[in-house]
Motif scaffolding. Structure first.
Motif, PDB file in Angstrom:
ATOM      1  N   SER A 149       0.872  -1.183   0.000  1.00  0.00           N
ATOM      2  CA  SER A 149       0.000   0.000   0.000  1.00  0.00           C
ATOM      3  C   SER A 149       0.904   1.227   0.000  1.00  0.00           C
ATOM      4  O   SER A 149       2.095   1.124  -0.277  1.00  0.00           O
ATOM      5  N   THR A 150       0.326   2.353   0.300  1.00  0.00           N
ATOM      6  CA  THR A 150       1.109   3.589   0.364  1.00  0.00           C
ATOM      7  C   THR A 150       1.809   3.681   1.718  1.00  0.00           C
ATOM      8  O   THR A 150       1.422   2.979   2.660  1.00  0.00           O
ATOM      9  N   PRO A 151       2.822   4.545   1.876  1.00  0.00           N
ATOM     10  CA  PRO A 151       3.473   5.377   0.855  1.00  0.00           C
ATOM     11  C   PRO A 151       4.447   4.570   0.003  1.00  0.00           C
ATOM     12  O   PRO A 151       4.907   3.498   0.413  1.00  0.00           O
ATOM     13  N   GLY A 152       4.787   5.130  -1.153  1.00  0.00           N
ATOM     14  CA  GLY A 152       5.564   4.390  -2.129  1.00  0.00           C
ATOM     15  C   GLY A 152       6.986   4.092  -1.723  1.00  0.00           C
ATOM     16  O   GLY A 152       7.610   3.185  -2.269  1.00  0.00           O
ATOM     17  N   HIS A 153       7.522   4.821  -0.748  1.00  0.00           N
ATOM     18  CA  HIS A 153       8.917   4.550  -0.365  1.00  0.00           C
ATOM     19  C   HIS A 153       9.047   3.292   0.481  1.00  0.00           C
ATOM     20  O   HIS A 153      10.162   2.809   0.725  1.00  0.00           O
ATOM     21  N   MET A 154       7.917   2.718   0.939  1.00  0.00           N
ATOM     22  CA  MET A 154       7.880   1.436   1.645  1.00  0.00           C
ATOM     23  C   MET A 154       8.856   1.384   2.831  1.00  0.00           C
ATOM     24  O   MET A 154       9.807   0.606   2.861  1.00  0.00           O
ATOM     25  N   THR A 176      12.217   6.797  11.447  1.00  0.00           N
ATOM     26  CA  THR A 176      11.390   7.898  10.954  1.00  0.00           C
ATOM     27  C   THR A 176      10.657   7.487   9.684  1.00  0.00           C
ATOM     28  O   THR A 176       9.468   7.780   9.508  1.00  0.00           O
ATOM     29  N   LEU A 177      11.351   6.792   8.794  1.00  0.00           N
ATOM     30  CA  LEU A 177      10.756   6.409   7.517  1.00  0.00           C
ATOM     31  C   LEU A 177       9.828   5.206   7.665  1.00  0.00           C
ATOM     32  O   LEU A 177       8.796   5.118   7.006  1.00  0.00           O
ATOM     33  N   LYS A 178      10.168   4.279   8.551  1.00  0.00           N
ATOM     34  CA  LYS A 178       9.273   3.136   8.785  1.00  0.00           C
ATOM     35  C   LYS A 178       7.978   3.560   9.459  1.00  0.00           C
ATOM     36  O   LYS A 178       6.943   2.910   9.308  1.00  0.00           O
ATOM     37  N   ALA A 179       8.043   4.662  10.215  1.00  0.00           N
ATOM     38  CA  ALA A 179       6.839   5.160  10.896  1.00  0.00           C
ATOM     39  C   ALA A 179       5.945   5.979   9.977  1.00  0.00           C
ATOM     40  O   ALA A 179       4.840   6.361  10.364  1.00  0.00           O
ATOM     41  N   ASP A 180       6.414   6.253   8.767  1.00  0.00           N
ATOM     42  CA  ASP A 180       5.591   6.957   7.776  1.00  0.00           C
ATOM     43  C   ASP A 180       4.751   5.910   7.055  1.00  0.00           C
ATOM     44  O   ASP A 180       5.184   5.312   6.070  1.00  0.00           O
ATOM     45  N   ILE A 181       3.548   5.672   7.551  1.00  0.00           N
ATOM     46  CA  ILE A 181       2.754   4.526   7.108  1.00  0.00           C
ATOM     47  C   ILE A 181       1.423   4.973   6.531  1.00  0.00           C
ATOM     48  O   ILE A 181       1.031   6.135   6.611  1.00  0.00           O
ATOM     49  N   SER A 182       0.731   4.020   5.975  1.00  0.00           N
ATOM     50  CA  SER A 182      -0.552   4.288   5.323  1.00  0.00           C
ATOM     51  C   SER A 182      -1.687   4.315   6.337  1.00  0.00           C
ATOM     52  O   SER A 182      -1.647   3.634   7.367  1.00  0.00           O
ATOM     53  N   ILE A 183      -2.715   5.074   6.006  1.00  0.00           N
ATOM     54  CA  ILE A 183      -3.927   5.089   6.838  1.00  0.00           C
ATOM     55  C   ILE A 183      -4.644   3.744   6.778  1.00  0.00           C
ATOM     56  O   ILE A 183      -5.547   3.464   7.557  1.00  0.00           O
ATOM     57  N   SER A 184      -4.211   2.883   5.830  1.00  0.00           N
ATOM     58  CA  SER A 184      -4.809   1.549   5.688  1.00  0.00           C
ATOM     59  C   SER A 184      -4.399   0.599   6.810  1.00  0.00           C
ATOM     60  O   SER A 184      -4.971  -0.494   6.931  1.00  0.00           O
ATOM     61  N   VAL A 185      -3.413   0.969   7.624  1.00  0.00           N
ATOM     62  CA  VAL A 185      -2.976   0.110   8.730  1.00  0.00           C
ATOM     63  C   VAL A 185      -4.052   0.133   9.813  1.00  0.00           C
ATOM     64  O   VAL A 185      -4.176   1.095  10.575  1.00  0.00           O
ATOM     65  N   LYS A 186      -4.832  -0.937   9.867  1.00  0.00           N
ATOM     66  CA  LYS A 186      -6.030  -0.953  10.721  1.00  0.00           C
ATOM     67  C   LYS A 186      -5.706  -0.930  12.205  1.00  0.00           C
ATOM     68  O   LYS A 186      -6.470  -0.389  13.007  1.00  0.00           O
ATOM     69  N   GLU A 187      -4.565  -1.533  12.591  1.00  0.00           N
ATOM     70  CA  GLU A 187      -4.289  -1.616  14.031  1.00  0.00           C
ATOM     71  C   GLU A 187      -4.001  -0.261  14.672  1.00  0.00           C
ATOM     72  O   GLU A 187      -3.968  -0.147  15.889  1.00  0.00           O
ATOM     73  N   LEU A 188      -3.804   0.763  13.854  1.00  0.00           N
ATOM     74  CA  LEU A 188      -3.596   2.101  14.407  1.00  0.00           C
ATOM     75  C   LEU A 188      -4.869   2.942  14.395  1.00  0.00           C
ATOM     76  O   LEU A 188      -4.863   4.089  14.829  1.00  0.00           O
ATOM     77  N   GLY A 189      -5.964   2.392  13.899  1.00  0.00           N
ATOM     78  CA  GLY A 189      -7.219   3.137  13.885  1.00  0.00           C
ATOM     79  C   GLY A 189      -7.189   4.241  12.842  1.00  0.00           C
ATOM     80  O   GLY A 189      -6.378   4.233  11.918  1.00  0.00           O
ATOM     81  N   SER A 190      -8.100   5.213  13.009  1.00  0.00           N
ATOM     82  CA  SER A 190      -8.244   6.276  12.004  1.00  0.00           C
ATOM     83  C   SER A 190      -8.273   7.651  12.661  1.00  0.00           C
ATOM     84  O   SER A 190      -9.034   7.877  13.607  1.00  0.00           O
ATOM     85  N   LEU A 191      -7.453   8.554  12.132  1.00  0.00           N
ATOM     86  CA  LEU A 191      -7.471   9.942  12.588  1.00  0.00           C
ATOM     87  C   LEU A 191      -8.783  10.616  12.201  1.00  0.00           C
ATOM     88  O   LEU A 191      -9.336  11.409  12.967  1.00  0.00           O
ATOM     89  N   LEU A 192      -9.301  10.303  11.010  1.00  0.00           N
ATOM     90  CA  LEU A 192     -10.513  10.966  10.520  1.00  0.00           C
ATOM     91  C   LEU A 192     -11.766  10.454  11.220  1.00  0.00           C
ATOM     92  O   LEU A 192     -12.690  11.214  11.494  1.00  0.00           O
ATOM     93  N   ASP A 193     -11.806   9.161  11.502  1.00  0.00           N
ATOM     94  CA  ASP A 193     -12.986   8.572  12.161  1.00  0.00           C
ATOM     95  C   ASP A 193     -12.853   8.529  13.674  1.00  0.00           C
ATOM     96  O   ASP A 193     -13.806   8.159  14.368  1.00  0.00           O
ATOM     97  N   THR A 400      -6.284  12.787   4.091  1.00  0.00           N
ATOM     98  CA  THR A 400      -6.524  11.349   4.271  1.00  0.00           C
ATOM     99  C   THR A 400      -5.204  10.583   4.344  1.00  0.00           C
ATOM    100  O   THR A 400      -5.216   9.356   4.444  1.00  0.00           O
ATOM    101  N   SER A 401      -4.092  11.301   4.282  1.00  0.00           N
ATOM    102  CA  SER A 401      -2.772  10.671   4.412  1.00  0.00           C
ATOM    103  C   SER A 401      -1.966  11.400   5.482  1.00  0.00           C
ATOM    104  O   SER A 401      -0.964  12.065   5.196  1.00  0.00           O
ATOM    105  N   PRO A 402      -2.389  11.316   6.745  1.00  0.00           N
ATOM    106  CA  PRO A 402      -1.686  12.062   7.801  1.00  0.00           C
ATOM    107  C   PRO A 402      -0.280  11.511   8.034  1.00  0.00           C
ATOM    108  O   PRO A 402      -0.017  10.325   7.823  1.00  0.00           O
ATOM    109  N   ASN A 403       0.603  12.386   8.463  1.00  0.00           N
ATOM    110  CA  ASN A 403       1.954  11.988   8.825  1.00  0.00           C
ATOM    111  C   ASN A 403       1.930  11.486  10.269  1.00  0.00           C
ATOM    112  O   ASN A 403       1.709  12.257  11.204  1.00  0.00           O
ATOM    113  N   TYR A 404       2.166  10.191  10.447  1.00  0.00           N
ATOM    114  CA  TYR A 404       2.028   9.596  11.775  1.00  0.00           C
ATOM    115  C   TYR A 404       3.097  10.096  12.741  1.00  0.00           C
ATOM    116  O   TYR A 404       2.900  10.057  13.957  1.00  0.00           O
TER     117      TYR A 404
END
Length: 717
Positions: A149-154, A176-193, A400-404
């Motif tokens: 999934s995103t981000p593309g730098h994986m 720092t780069l490993k913590a830049d993850i996608s909002i699709s990671v369900k175990e971290l919940g959602s900032l928007l919801d 929809t792509s917050p910086n964690y």
């Protein structure tokens, strides 16, 4: 976090042997030891070394209950390991045991078991102090999952496939780069919801800051302000708004079709921004403003800047009780720490209980003076509101792509303020500011000739917010101050340069603050705000003795160089390199004299006070002005032609850093001093290159002229 403080007992060898065995076992688990010389040394180490994760001591040798209480006062969560004998007595009440205390007996061959317990208690300590979302993020990064999934730098992998990307990877680091993850990671919940660890984080933050509900915002308080405004003020409504507002609130007025009624603050002759006087909050005064404003109705909402840029805090309880509106927003971008020291009681939006019949909002720039990444912001709410509608507007302004990393830093900033360690942090910040103030005063008294001064009461000897009281104009300079209304925050330190007195009287000679600022910049010191004869320094929790003493040293160096009347090229090499012909063979005192005489010629203090006394005339709302602008109904004119024209943009000179002209406003003959003040600012830069005033909303040409955008005459009429 792996440092244990070990109180060694050299005079009782048989008690030390089990400790030596324990030392070996703990060293195998990567623990490190420090050995305080005495109790005072131990407490200092704990106070100044947050990586200490436990204390080992002999229960019978020390006044152990007092020792535990002293440590708990610094950090009530820190594990304490007391070694006891079979006949040791506790001599403690239930209340005394409100601390993280573990007991071990002196036994040979028990080191491995004790070490396992200490490892467990240390892990429990780290788990306890780590807030929920950050804990989940750390866990996810450690799991090192493969994602498609995103981000593309994986997690940084893509950067390592490129030479320049590898430089980027090495600079920022793997985590720092490993913590830049996608909002699709369900175990971290959602900032928007607001689900999962994100929800737990917002609950944790609300408890910490004394709010009923808090929202994490990842694109700055500029966005937080607009979220509240769009929710609290429906289209066509009227809002009371501080004229000293941040430009994000001016942008709110441009986005939303709402009618502003300005609450007019004071300022003193030094250009220091004061607060809104009490009379502005009265129902009688607001009624007059409503009647005189086209399309206005009774306001539904109010926005107050608390604190002001220069560090003045309101008695917020008075405002909450007096203002006859449904909701009040305190823009507290500059004071996210007011819930953590007693001197700020009653001076913040979240202070006290609910205000009956009103909703209180407070926005804070967590990154400004706490330990969070840039763009970190919080919204706090106390009172009843529609969560679903509010969140709809929140989502409009949130990516929809917050910086964690930003999200986590906000939560960590709250965690750092939690409990006694947080109180110590803020207290140290205040103490550093007080020590700096006292050092400047000491140097002033000891100096031959001139030295810098501090904007503060004559006697400052303890931590407090100093009231701006009537009758004390000789230090604060506000000639119409209200009693028990405004207070100076001790960590906002304003240095005064010679040349102007508190009430605006000008000396024959002076040193404009811009010269001092350029000297400090040459020495790697960045200043928050530069006035005409004052400089603002912020003593955040990141400031320590090293930075404070470096600043003191540079100020004394400036005095030495100024008194020697060095060449401009020696004091300001960067300035000289840009304008060598102009500053060739010029001495610093000649430069200071020239700028000072220009300021005297235009009678700066009185001109500035008049410029902010009479506001330009509002010909249309900022929203209407923006609509004209996006339709191309604008033209560009010289700043000198602004009289009688409707401004398309906000015009904001720095200093003082607040809007002089808003979109849709026109400078008339009555408010002509607004233009005179702007032109005076332009003159300084025209006469002395490198000292141009930054005027947002105006374009500086190569010829030194300022151009502004106005509505075409056909449409402005």
């Amino acid at each position: 976090m792996n440092i244990l403080a070990n109180m060694r007992l050299y005079d009782i060898w048989h008690k030390e042997e089990p400790k030596y065995d324990l030392h070996k076992m703990l060293s195998l688990q990567d623990f490190q030891f420090i050995y305080p010389k005495n109790i005072g040394d131990l407490l200092k180490l704990i106070e100044h070394n947050p990586r200490i994760c436990g204390v080992i001591f002999n229960w019978d040798t020390h006044n152990s209950l007092k020792l535990c209480a002293d440590i708990s006062h610094l950090n009530e969560y820190l594990p304490l390991y007391a070694f006891i004998k079979t006949y040791s007595k506790l001599n403690a009440s239930v209340n005394d045991m409100h601390m993280t205390l573990h007991f071990f007996e002196y036994e040979l061959n028990s080191a491995e078991d004790v070490a396992l317990h200490i490892r467990k208690y240390t892990d429990d300590y780290i788990d306890h102090i780590t807030p929920p979302l950050t804990k989940a993020l750390f866990r996810y990064v450690k799991e090192d999952k493969y994602t498609f999934s995103t981000p593309g730098h994986m997690g940084g992998a893509a950067f390592k496939k490129s030479p320049v990307g590898s430089l980027f990877y090495d600079f920022f680091g793997a985590n720092t780069l490993k913590a830049d993850i996608s909002i699709s990671v369900k175990e971290l919940g959602s900032l928007l919801d607001h689900t999962g660890p994100h929800l737990e984080a917002e609950k944790y933050i609300a408890r910490t800051f004394g709010a009923e509900q808090s929202y994490i915002v990842t694109n700055g308080t500029s966005t937080s302000n607009k979220i509240i405004g769009m929710y609290a003020v429906p289209a066509g409504s009227t809002v009371l708004i501080d004229r000293n507002c941040h430009k994000s609130l001016a942008h709110l007025l441009m986005i939303s079709d709402i009618i502003p009624i300005w609450l007019k603050p004071t300022r003193n002759a030094l250009g220091i921004l004061g607060g809104i006087p009490k009379r502005e909050f009265s129902r009688v005064n607001i009624k007059k403003k409503v009647i005189s404003t086209a399309r206005a109705s009774w306001p539904v909402h109010a926005v107050i800047t608390n604190s002001t840029y220069d560090g003045l805090l309101y008695n917020t309880q008075y405002i909450k009780q007096t203002l006859d509106v449904s909701s009040i927003h305190f823009d507290a971008a500059w004071v996210p720490y007011t819930n953590f020291h007693v001197i700020y009681t009653g001076k913040s939006g979240m202070s006290g209980e609910r205000t009956p019949g009103k909703v209180i909002y407070e926005t804070q720039s967590t990154h400004k003076l706490l330990a969070a990444f840039s763009q970190a912001s919080l919204i706090h709410i106390k009172g009843d509101y529609d969560e679903h509608t509010f969140n709809e507007i929140y989502m409009m302004h949130t990516t929809t792509s917050p910086n964690y990393a930003i999200v986590s830093s906000i939560e960590i900033a709250a965690a750092m303020l939690h409990g006694n360690p947080g109180k110590q942090l803020i207290n140290h910040s205040i103490e550093h500011a007080l020590h700096f103030r006292q050092e400047i005063k000491r140097l002033r008294e000891a100096s031959d000739g001139w030295f810098f001064d501090i904007w503060q009461p004559e006697y400052v000897d303890k931590a407090e917010c100093w009231p701006i009281q009537p009758g004390c104009e000789n230090w604060h300079g506000f000639t119409q101050a209200d009693a028990n209304h405004m207070y100076l925050d001790p960590i906002k330190v304003t240095i005064l340069t010679p040349g102007m007195h508190y009430l605006g009287e000008m000396d024959e000679e002076g040193i404009p603050a811009a010269l001092v600022a350029k000297f400090l910049e040459e020495h790697g010191i960045v200043i928050e705000k530069i006035g005409f004869y004052n400089l603002l320094f912020l003593f955040s929790i990141g400031i320590g003795d090293t930075q404070a003493m470096s600043l003191v040293f540079c100020l004394t160096e400036f005095k030495r160089a100024y008194d020697l009347n060095l060449y401009v090229k020696n004091m300001f090499p960067n300035l000289y390199s840009k304008y060598p012909n102009f500053y060739y063979n010029m001495h610093v005192q000649t430069l200071a004299h020239g700028i000072h005489q220009l300021i005297r010629k235009y009678d700066l203090s009185h001109l500035m006070l008049k410029a902010f006394e009479v506001l330009p005339e509002m010909k249309m709302t900022p929203h209407q002005a923006l609509q004209n602008q996006v339709q191309g109904k604008i033209e560009t004119v010289d700043l000198r032609q602004l009289i009688g024209r409707v401004s398309a943009n906000m015009i904001l000179p720095y200093p003082p850093g607040v809007p002089l002209v808003m979109p849709g406003e026109m400078i008339t003959e009555e408010s002509r001093t607004v233009l005179d003040f702007l032109l005076m600012l332009c003159t300084v830069g025209r006469c002395y290159p490198g000292f141009e005033t930054n005027i947002q909303g105006a374009m500086l040409t190569e010829r030194g002229d300022y151009l502004v955008r106005v509505l075409k005459t056909t449409y402005s009429s």
